[in-house]
Design a protein around this motif. Sequence first.
Motif: not given
Length: 109
Positions: A29-32, A72-75, A88-93
Amino acid sequence: MSEHSAKELLEKSELGIHGWDLVSEGGKLKLQRSWKAKSFMKALEFFQLVAEVAEAEGHHPDLHLVCWNNVKIDLWTHSVGGLTENDFILAAKVNALHVENLLRRKASD
C-alpha cells in the motif's frame, strides 16, 4: 497498516491530506499524488522543496519526474513494506508547502 485503516485516515479532511490516492503496487500500500509543474525547472524546484521536508522528517518518498513537467510522489515506509502514520504526516506536510508558483493552476492539468 491495513487498507481499511489507511482509507479511514484518507477520509479525515482535518489531517490535510486531500488529493492523495491509496494505491496497491506489488502488494504494497502506498499514498500517491501527481501534479503538473509549469516547466521542467519548476518541477525540479518542487522536488527540492519536498526533499527538504523529507530530510527534516527523516522519511524519504519516491519522487518521479515523467516527461518534462509531470511530477509524482509515492509515499510508503520501505522498512515495513507498506504504510505507517509517518507517510500520512509527510503527505500533510507536502500539501502544506507553498508551491502555487511552481504548478499549473489545476493539479490535474
